[in-house]
Design a protein around this motif. Sequence first.
Motif, PDB file in Angstrom:
ATOM      1  N   LEU A 183       6.988   2.918  -5.302  1.00 43.72           N
ATOM      2  CA  LEU A 183       8.113   3.216  -4.412  1.00 43.72           C
ATOM      3  C   LEU A 183       7.737   2.918  -2.963  1.00 43.72           C
ATOM      4  CD1 LEU A 183      10.872   4.243  -3.719  1.00 43.72           C
ATOM      5  CD2 LEU A 183      10.054   6.586  -3.988  1.00 43.72           C
ATOM      6  N   GLN A 184       6.536   3.305  -2.572  1.00 44.32           N
ATOM      7  CA  GLN A 184       6.095   3.013  -1.203  1.00 44.32           C
ATOM      8  C   GLN A 184       5.959   1.510  -0.972  1.00 44.32           C
ATOM      9  OE1 GLN A 184       3.038   5.302   0.647  1.00 44.32           O
ATOM     10  NE2 GLN A 184       3.399   7.110  -0.616  1.00 44.32           N
ATOM     11  N   ALA A 185       5.479   0.803  -1.983  1.00 42.18           N
ATOM     12  CA  ALA A 185       5.337  -0.654  -1.848  1.00 42.18           C
ATOM     13  C   ALA A 185       6.697  -1.328  -1.709  1.00 42.18           C
ATOM     14  CB  ALA A 185       4.583  -1.217  -3.047  1.00 42.18           C
ATOM     15  N   LEU A 186       7.665  -0.898  -2.504  1.00 40.01           N
ATOM     16  CA  LEU A 186       9.004  -1.477  -2.432  1.00 40.01           C
ATOM     17  C   LEU A 186       9.658  -1.223  -1.079  1.00 40.01           C
ATOM     18  CD1 LEU A 186      10.271  -0.434  -5.982  1.00 40.01           C
ATOM     19  CD2 LEU A 186       9.926  -2.791  -5.198  1.00 40.01           C
ATOM     20  N   LYS A 239      10.327  -1.594   6.463  1.00 42.09           N
ATOM     21  CA  LYS A 239       9.636  -0.925   7.563  1.00 42.09           C
ATOM     22  C   LYS A 239       8.599  -1.878   8.148  1.00 42.09           C
ATOM     23  CE  LYS A 239       8.278   2.496   4.951  1.00 42.09           C
ATOM     24  NZ  LYS A 239       7.673   3.792   4.538  1.00 42.09           N
ATOM     25  N   PRO A 240       9.056  -2.909   8.873  1.00 45.34           N
ATOM     26  CA  PRO A 240       8.135  -3.921   9.406  1.00 45.34           C
ATOM     27  C   PRO A 240       7.027  -3.270  10.243  1.00 45.34           C
ATOM     28  CG  PRO A 240      10.410  -4.592   9.742  1.00 45.34           C
ATOM     29  CD  PRO A 240      10.449  -3.168   9.267  1.00 45.34           C
ATOM     30  N   GLY A 241       5.826  -3.813  10.086  1.00 41.45           N
ATOM     31  CA  GLY A 241       4.705  -3.321  10.877  1.00 41.45           C
ATOM     32  C   GLY A 241       4.028  -2.095  10.310  1.00 41.45           C
ATOM     33  N   SER A 242       4.503  -1.610   9.161  1.00 43.00           N
ATOM     34  CA  SER A 242       3.883  -0.423   8.575  1.00 43.00           C
ATOM     35  C   SER A 242       2.469  -0.747   8.103  1.00 43.00           C
ATOM     36  CB  SER A 242       4.703   0.079   7.389  1.00 43.00           C
ATOM     37  OG  SER A 242       5.995   0.456   7.808  1.00 43.00           O
ATOM     38  N   PRO A 243       1.507   0.141   8.346  1.00 41.79           N
ATOM     39  CA  PRO A 243       0.134  -0.091   7.888  1.00 41.79           C
ATOM     40  C   PRO A 243       0.039   0.039   6.370  1.00 41.79           C
ATOM     41  CG  PRO A 243       0.343   2.112   8.808  1.00 41.79           C
ATOM     42  CD  PRO A 243       1.656   1.412   9.073  1.00 41.79           C
ATOM     43  N   VAL A 244      -0.984  -0.570   5.805  1.00 45.34           N
ATOM     44  CA  VAL A 244      -1.161  -0.539   4.359  1.00 45.34           C
ATOM     45  C   VAL A 244      -2.215   0.479   3.935  1.00 45.34           C
ATOM     46  CG1 VAL A 244      -0.459  -2.931   4.091  1.00 45.34           C
ATOM     47  CG2 VAL A 244      -2.874  -2.385   4.412  1.00 45.34           C
ATOM     48  N   ASP A 245      -2.758   1.221   4.892  1.00 52.84           N
ATOM     49  CA  ASP A 245      -3.834   2.160   4.572  1.00 52.84           C
ATOM     50  C   ASP A 245      -3.412   3.158   3.495  1.00 52.84           C
ATOM     51  OD1 ASP A 245      -5.013   0.809   6.578  1.00 52.84           O
ATOM     52  OD2 ASP A 245      -5.042   2.452   8.024  1.00 52.84           O
ATOM     53  N   GLY A 246      -2.212   3.722   3.656  1.00 55.85           N
ATOM     54  CA  GLY A 246      -1.742   4.704   2.685  1.00 55.85           C
ATOM     55  C   GLY A 246      -1.592   4.110   1.304  1.00 55.85           C
ATOM     56  N   LEU A 247      -1.109   2.866   1.244  1.00 54.68           N
ATOM     57  CA  LEU A 247      -0.934   2.201  -0.044  1.00 54.68           C
ATOM     58  C   LEU A 247      -2.290   1.911  -0.691  1.00 54.68           C
ATOM     59  CD1 LEU A 247       1.757   1.461  -1.368  1.00 54.68           C
ATOM     60  CD2 LEU A 247       1.372  -0.895  -0.667  1.00 54.68           C
ATOM     61  N   GLN A 248      -3.254   1.528   0.139  1.00 59.71           N
ATOM     62  CA  GLN A 248      -4.608   1.280  -0.357  1.00 59.71           C
ATOM     63  C   GLN A 248      -5.187   2.547  -0.987  1.00 59.71           C
ATOM     64  OE1 GLN A 248      -6.724  -1.677  -0.150  1.00 59.71           O
ATOM     65  NE2 GLN A 248      -7.882  -0.388  -1.570  1.00 59.71           N
ATOM     66  N   ALA A 249      -4.992   3.661  -0.300  1.00 55.83           N
ATOM     67  CA  ALA A 249      -5.498   4.930  -0.813  1.00 55.83           C
ATOM     68  C   ALA A 249      -4.820   5.295  -2.133  1.00 55.83           C
ATOM     69  CB  ALA A 249      -5.280   6.035   0.218  1.00 55.83           C
ATOM     70  N   LEU A 262      -3.511   3.213  -4.318  1.00 54.93           N
ATOM     71  CA  LEU A 262      -3.957   2.296  -5.363  1.00 54.93           C
ATOM     72  C   LEU A 262      -5.330   2.709  -5.881  1.00 54.93           C
ATOM     73  CD1 LEU A 262      -3.090  -0.244  -6.873  1.00 54.93           C
ATOM     74  CD2 LEU A 262      -4.260  -1.606  -5.156  1.00 54.93           C
ATOM     75  N   GLU A 263      -6.200   3.140  -4.984  1.00 55.17           N
ATOM     76  CA  GLU A 263      -7.523   3.595  -5.399  1.00 55.17           C
ATOM     77  C   GLU A 263      -7.439   4.895  -6.179  1.00 55.17           C
ATOM     78  OE1 GLU A 263     -10.204   1.865  -5.183  1.00 55.17           O
ATOM     79  OE2 GLU A 263      -9.192   0.251  -4.110  1.00 55.17           O
ATOM     80  N   ALA A 264      -6.446   5.717  -5.826  1.00 55.27           N
ATOM     81  CA  ALA A 264      -6.294   7.018  -6.488  1.00 55.27           C
ATOM     82  C   ALA A 264      -5.588   6.911  -7.829  1.00 55.27           C
ATOM     83  CB  ALA A 264      -5.522   7.976  -5.580  1.00 55.27           C
ATOM     84  N   GLU A 265      -4.963   5.759  -8.105  1.00 53.66           N
ATOM     85  CA  GLU A 265      -4.212   5.590  -9.339  1.00 53.66           C
ATOM     86  C   GLU A 265      -4.753   4.418 -10.156  1.00 53.66           C
ATOM     87  OE1 GLU A 265       0.073   5.885  -9.309  1.00 53.66           O
ATOM     88  OE2 GLU A 265       0.036   6.597  -7.247  1.00 53.66           O
ATOM     89  N   PRO A 266      -6.062   4.434 -10.474  1.00 52.02           N
ATOM     90  CA  PRO A 266      -6.616   3.304 -11.239  1.00 52.02           C
ATOM     91  C   PRO A 266      -6.012   3.175 -12.623  1.00 52.02           C
ATOM     92  CG  PRO A 266      -8.159   5.140 -11.189  1.00 52.02           C
ATOM     93  CD  PRO A 266      -7.038   5.499 -10.261  1.00 52.02           C
ATOM     94  N   LEU A 267      -5.418   4.273 -13.119  1.00 51.44           N
ATOM     95  CA  LEU A 267      -4.805   4.240 -14.443  1.00 51.44           C
ATOM     96  C   LEU A 267      -3.283   4.242 -14.347  1.00 51.44           C
ATOM     97  CD1 LEU A 267      -7.150   6.742 -16.318  1.00 51.44           C
ATOM     98  CD2 LEU A 267      -7.310   4.251 -16.221  1.00 51.44           C
TER      99      LEU A 267
END
Length: 371
Positions: free
Chosen positions: A300-303, A308-318, A320-325
């Motif tokens: 949902l955040q990725a979509l 939201k132009p210019g939004s950082p990807v740090d939260g999405l990275q976190a 993705l790392e937290a949801e390996p499954l």
Amino acid sequence: MMLPEFWRAALLALVIAGALAGMNPGSLPWASPMLVAWVPLLVFARKDRAAPPPEEGQGAFAELARRCWTLYARACDSRDADAKPTAVDAALGLVAPLCAHHLGCLESAALVSRLDEALGAVERLERFRGHPLTGGGLRGLSTSESGMLAAALIVLESALERMRRAGVASASIEACEARARALREGMDFAFLHDASSGLLHEGHDVGSGTPAPRLQAAVDDAGLLASFVAIAEGQLPLRHWQRLLESHLETRGAGTPDAHAAVEQLSPSVFLWFPPATLLEDAARPAVETASRPEASLHLQALALRFKPGSPVDGLQALLEAEPLASPRSLGLTLLALTNLACDDILIQHFHRHWRIAWIDVLVYETKEAP
């Protein structure tokens, strides 16, 4: 040379004028100057833009998308072989390898191999009028999920045509393109149309032969792609789009959707362009608000990032790392959204370049204000 683009733009203007003449003849006097002026704008708007390599553009998005592809491919490979994929699963299975190719993760031969497998999976599904049926004993179909699959087939067909014309593994590419085209042409949306309301039913129960009682009644509905594709295929009249817009104007501001509804509402944006300051973008805003909540899911955040132009990807990275499954569907939608951000909206470009779609591109620009 701009001449072919000019004639395509002029033809589109004539189609629009013809539709206006049939639906609202009184609008032609004021619409004609706009249509004439629209031709040169369309010429430049339709001019092909090559997607820049991710390394030169949105590097952070590309890196995250490649990680997402690795996780998605791993999740799909470990999925129960007996599990029956839904239409959305099938759509992601078709487009995800294409994303990996654009990201530099798959060479042409590997892409063709994966597409051959993905197309075979769709061809083996039980279908009704070209629509994959839901799992279990329901034997029904979902209009919104079928719309997602139809759009994915259009994207794949368009991308493969470009590759074939560029001389990339032409025989194999042409075979996959033909299979995608056959699946797309076999999908019939006309029988889902409710003539009295001008809208689409949310689905169809094949066992009883009855349509779903609920109708898809707005442009923020999950069935947006089904409506757009069906109009492009000539299976629904143009006035169906007008009914969706009218319904949206009547109901907008009704509230913020829950997380599940927000994902469904934003999913069409991986293929369909939502131009700024249009009704489509306006309809997406409540779902984007839902995506801003701390508990919002990865996909949902990725979509929502494209809104939201210019939004950082740090939260999405976190996340993705937290949801390996994470589920293949969550990873697949995330991959599609990130690939667009990394590669100049490449999936949207493929969708809108398809010859079936190009003639109704103008529909996404609707900016009608509420009365």
